[in-house]
Design a protein around this motif. Structure first.
Motif, short mmCIF file in Angstrom:
data_model
loop_
_atom_site.label_atom_id
_atom_site.label_comp_id
_atom_site.label_asym_id
_atom_site.label_seq_id
_atom_site.Cartn_x
_atom_site.Cartn_y
_atom_site.Cartn_z
N GLU A 136 0.71 -1.22 0.14
CA GLU A 136 0.03 0.03 0.01
C GLU A 136 0.97 1.21 -0.15
O GLU A 136 0.59 2.10 -0.71
CB GLU A 136 -0.93 -0.12 1.11
CG GLU A 136 -2.14 -0.98 1.11
CD GLU A 136 -2.84 -1.22 2.33
OE1 GLU A 136 -2.53 -0.77 3.35
OE2 GLU A 136 -3.76 -2.06 2.07
N VAL A 170 -1.11 0.79 -12.13
CA VAL A 170 -1.26 1.10 -10.46
C VAL A 170 -2.76 0.83 -10.47
O VAL A 170 -3.28 0.27 -9.36
CB VAL A 170 -0.71 2.38 -10.05
CG1 VAL A 170 -1.57 3.03 -8.72
CG2 VAL A 170 0.70 2.41 -10.07
N GLY A 171 -3.63 1.24 -11.21
CA GLY A 171 -4.97 0.98 -11.24
C GLY A 171 -5.51 -0.15 -11.43
O GLY A 171 -6.48 -0.75 -10.64
N ILE A 191 2.09 1.76 -3.58
CA ILE A 191 1.20 2.18 -4.41
C ILE A 191 1.03 3.64 -4.04
O ILE A 191 0.61 4.39 -5.34
CB ILE A 191 -0.31 1.47 -4.02
CG1 ILE A 191 -0.13 -0.05 -4.75
CG2 ILE A 191 -1.35 2.04 -4.75
CD1 ILE A 191 -1.28 -0.72 -4.29
N GLU A 192 0.98 4.16 -3.14
CA GLU A 192 0.76 5.56 -2.59
C GLU A 192 2.03 6.42 -2.91
O GLU A 192 1.76 7.43 -3.87
CB GLU A 192 0.95 5.56 -1.07
CG GLU A 192 0.82 7.08 -0.65
CD GLU A 192 1.21 7.35 0.84
OE1 GLU A 192 1.97 8.15 1.27
OE2 GLU A 192 0.39 6.66 1.65
N ALA A 249 -7.12 -5.40 -5.33
CA ALA A 249 -6.90 -5.34 -3.84
C ALA A 249 -7.59 -6.27 -3.00
O ALA A 249 -7.26 -6.91 -2.02
CB ALA A 249 -7.04 -4.02 -3.35
N ASP A 283 1.48 6.45 -7.14
CA ASP A 283 0.38 7.19 -7.42
C ASP A 283 0.87 8.94 -7.18
O ASP A 283 0.52 9.58 -8.08
CB ASP A 283 -0.95 7.19 -6.30
CG ASP A 283 -1.96 6.23 -6.89
OD1 ASP A 283 -2.01 6.31 -7.95
OD2 ASP A 283 -2.67 5.77 -5.81
N LYS A 293 -4.78 -1.82 -8.25
CA LYS A 293 -5.85 -1.51 -6.86
C LYS A 293 -7.20 -2.14 -7.11
O LYS A 293 -7.71 -2.52 -6.11
CB LYS A 293 -6.02 0.01 -7.11
CG LYS A 293 -4.83 1.03 -6.56
CD LYS A 293 -5.42 2.32 -7.00
CE LYS A 293 -4.46 3.47 -6.17
NZ LYS A 293 -4.92 4.82 -6.53
N ASP A 308 -7.10 -8.54 0.83
CA ASP A 308 -7.78 -8.16 1.91
C ASP A 308 -7.98 -9.29 2.92
O ASP A 308 -8.16 -10.25 2.68
CB ASP A 308 -9.08 -7.27 1.52
CG ASP A 308 -8.59 -5.75 1.04
OD1 ASP A 308 -7.49 -5.52 1.42
OD2 ASP A 308 -9.42 -5.33 0.46
#
Length: 129
Positions: free
Chosen positions: A23, A118-119, A26-27, A125, A30, A122, A129
């Motif tokens: 995560e 990246v999309g 990814i941040e 995801a 982005d 996401k 989880d």
């Protein structure tokens, strides 16, 4: 039944750490995409965005280090770790491609491709989880 199996794979401390690394990566990716787009428009870049992008190399290294490890345990934990590994490797490859394209003078295409990957990650995801 062992404790990680009762908690489920998403609560296993190893998965929590690995997911956190993904995560964070990814941040930073982005932030890198957003900065590239804002710079093209001559917009000022917010400091938090710069800070996140500046951590990209460290976050990529951490995520790759974790992805190089082998997870042993309940099948659900192993499956979740494999999904995260796959995502980290895909993001690493996308970032390498981004760097090559920007160095070759194809900034706009590079940003679109990195943002797309990246999309896609996401959207997957739910797998970790």
């Amino acid at each position: 039944m062992n404790a990680p199996a009762r908690r489920g794979p998403g609560k296993d401390p190893r998965i929590v750490t690995f997911r956190g690394a993904l995560e964070s990566l990814i941040e930073s990716l982005d932030a890198t995409v957003r900065i590239a787009r804002w710079e093209a428009l001559g917009e000022p870049i917010p400091e938090p965005l710069r800070d996140s992008a500046a951590q990209l190399q460290d976050r990529l290294g951490s995520a790759n280090h974790l992805a190089a490890g082998r997870f042993v345990g309940a099948p659900a934990v192993v499956a979740t770790s494999d999904a995260i590994k796959e995502a980290v490797r895909a993001l690493d490859a996308a970032f390498v491609a981004y760097r090559k394209r920007t160095e070759g003078g194809h900034q706009e295409e590079a940003v679109i491709e990195l943002d797309g990957e990246v999309g896609r990650i996401k959207l997957d995801a739910h797998r970790w989880d």
